[in-house]
Design an enzyme around this catalytic site. Sequence first.
Site, short mmCIF file in Angstrom:
data_model
loop_
_atom_site.label_atom_id
_atom_site.label_comp_id
_atom_site.label_asym_id
_atom_site.label_seq_id
_atom_site.Cartn_x
_atom_site.Cartn_y
_atom_site.Cartn_z
N CYS A 144 -5.99 8.03 8.79
CA CYS A 144 -6.08 7.41 10.12
C CYS A 144 -5.92 8.45 11.22
O CYS A 144 -5.08 9.34 11.12
CB CYS A 144 -4.97 6.40 10.30
SG CYS A 144 -5.32 4.78 9.64
N ARG A 189 -9.31 -0.38 3.81
CA ARG A 189 -8.43 0.65 3.27
C ARG A 189 -7.05 0.11 2.93
O ARG A 189 -6.38 0.63 2.03
CB ARG A 189 -8.23 1.75 4.33
CG ARG A 189 -9.28 2.81 4.37
CD ARG A 189 -8.88 3.90 5.35
NE ARG A 189 -7.48 4.21 5.15
CZ ARG A 189 -6.60 4.45 6.11
NH1 ARG A 189 -6.97 4.43 7.36
NH2 ARG A 189 -5.35 4.72 5.83
N ASP A 236 3.69 0.29 12.14
CA ASP A 236 2.54 -0.38 11.51
C ASP A 236 2.41 -1.86 11.92
O ASP A 236 1.41 -2.50 11.58
CB ASP A 236 2.63 -0.27 9.98
CG ASP A 236 2.51 1.18 9.51
OD1 ASP A 236 2.02 2.02 10.29
OD2 ASP A 236 2.92 1.47 8.37
N ARG A 290 -2.89 15.17 11.79
CA ARG A 290 -1.46 14.87 11.66
C ARG A 290 -0.73 16.04 11.02
O ARG A 290 -1.16 16.59 10.02
CB ARG A 290 -1.31 13.56 10.89
CG ARG A 290 -1.67 12.38 11.80
CD ARG A 290 -2.00 11.14 11.05
NE ARG A 290 -0.86 10.52 10.43
CZ ARG A 290 -0.95 9.47 9.62
NH1 ARG A 290 -2.12 8.96 9.34
NH2 ARG A 290 0.13 8.93 9.11
N LYS A 324 0.84 -1.20 0.00
CA LYS A 324 0.00 0.00 0.00
C LYS A 324 0.88 1.26 0.00
O LYS A 324 0.67 2.17 -0.80
CB LYS A 324 -0.89 0.01 1.25
CG LYS A 324 -1.58 1.34 1.51
CD LYS A 324 -2.47 1.31 2.73
CE LYS A 324 -1.78 1.58 4.04
NZ LYS A 324 -1.47 2.99 4.34
N ASN A 325 1.87 1.29 0.88
CA ASN A 325 2.64 2.52 1.04
C ASN A 325 3.69 2.73 -0.05
O ASN A 325 4.39 3.72 -0.04
CB ASN A 325 3.24 2.60 2.45
CG ASN A 325 2.14 2.89 3.47
OD1 ASN A 325 1.03 3.31 3.10
ND2 ASN A 325 2.43 2.66 4.74
#
Length: 418
Positions: free
Chosen positions: A115, A398, A305, A122, A22-23
């Site tokens: 998130c 997600r 994570d 953030r 994902k990242n």
Amino acid sequence: MAKFIIEGPSHLTGDIAVKGAKNSALKILPAALLSDEKITIKNLPKIEDVDLAIDLLEVLGAETRRDGDVLEVQIKEIKNVELNSLANKLRASIVFTGPLLARAGEVTFPHPGGCVIGAGTRPIDLFLEGFKALGAEVTESNGYYSIKAKKLKGAEYFFTTVSVTGTETLMMAAVLADGTTVLKNCACEPEISALADYLNRQGAKISGAGTPTMTINGVKKISAGIFTIIPDRIEAGTLAILAAATKSTLTMTDCRPAHLEILLNIFKKIGIKFEAGADYLKIFAPDKFRAYSIKTHEYPGFPTDLQSPYTVLATQASGVSIIHETIYDRRLLYTDMLAQMGADIIMCDPHRVVVNGPTKLYGRKLTSPDLRAGIAMIIAGLIAEGKTEIDNIYQIDRGYENIDSRLRALGAKIARLE
Ligand code: EPU
């Protein structure tokens, strides 16, 4: 709202293929903005965050064609420099600002969403400072930012906090700048090196990616080619923890254990047996394993994570583990739900919990507060006796592709109720 129902306890068995990261996907999509040529992205995970990022690219003028896990993207012309309301839903939308500024000389955007795990909303101060260092003009009004620079200019910038997306965003902004940029105290995550390698193949001049100091010599033009997304090390690590916590023998295929050195070294210490090849990782069902304290840290340290799955694992380990979350200050709140399931967990302060194991867990009604806590709840539900119900599973979808059907194929009793 959709929910997961899990009947536990479950012991799983079999092979599971790890999806693209994902990242990494969320960075190569904005990187497509740097060129007017067509990029082909392979191994793209089918998850909500990626869908949002593709929608955002289309708002900016991209033509896209998706076929399974392959996506073609071309942005012949930037049609829009405003990141619209989609940006509110996606923290990684901030990464779009770097390439947009580099190619179009301007970007406007609302404070990014995503998130709820960091201080308040953030922060993005490092991005704004970095853009200013590169010569951009930054203005803010009512949570809306406008950044302008006809042509960015190479400069030196030191990150006072190590930031993954900050590193990637400024790296991409600097690729088309005039002159040389030196970024110091950069994040070193494998997804950053993968992005830099791709950009270098397309004409960029980036050296030092994967180390704390990166030098970027600006070039006039970037071409586009094929990018294959690297395997998701967080998904692989999560599944490895799931295997150990549920005392299952599982093989993760299509992954890179070399990106999980810290976790595998901890497994060796605590007595979880595994076999790791270049592209697979097999975890052997442990009988018992010892507690071990962790502190989250930037790569190659313990990933934040993986903190929540590891905390669930700690509830099944013999002894006391201190879990110290150093990156985010709202990433331990879910431990309250583990305590409701029977875990012996004491919160010392927003950054530390003490877990005393092993304890039996019992099924409860839970709500997923964020992506990583959500997957931890699935692991807890698989360990627990009885029925666990998890609400707000949008937060899990997600980041994990079809997680319920993939776990069902391994023998998990998990159902999705729409
Ligand atoms: N920070 C600032 N100012 C900034 C930016 C960050 O103070 O301008 C702080 C943050 O508040 C945090 C720390 O710096 O305390 C590190 O955050 P970082 O910027 O590295 O996080 P990120 O780039 O927003 C990425 C991943 C996260 C992952 C972190 C840490 C993406 C899209 N997100 O976030 O992934 O937890 O790095 O490894 O790459 C997730 O996948 O669930 C996730 C949250």
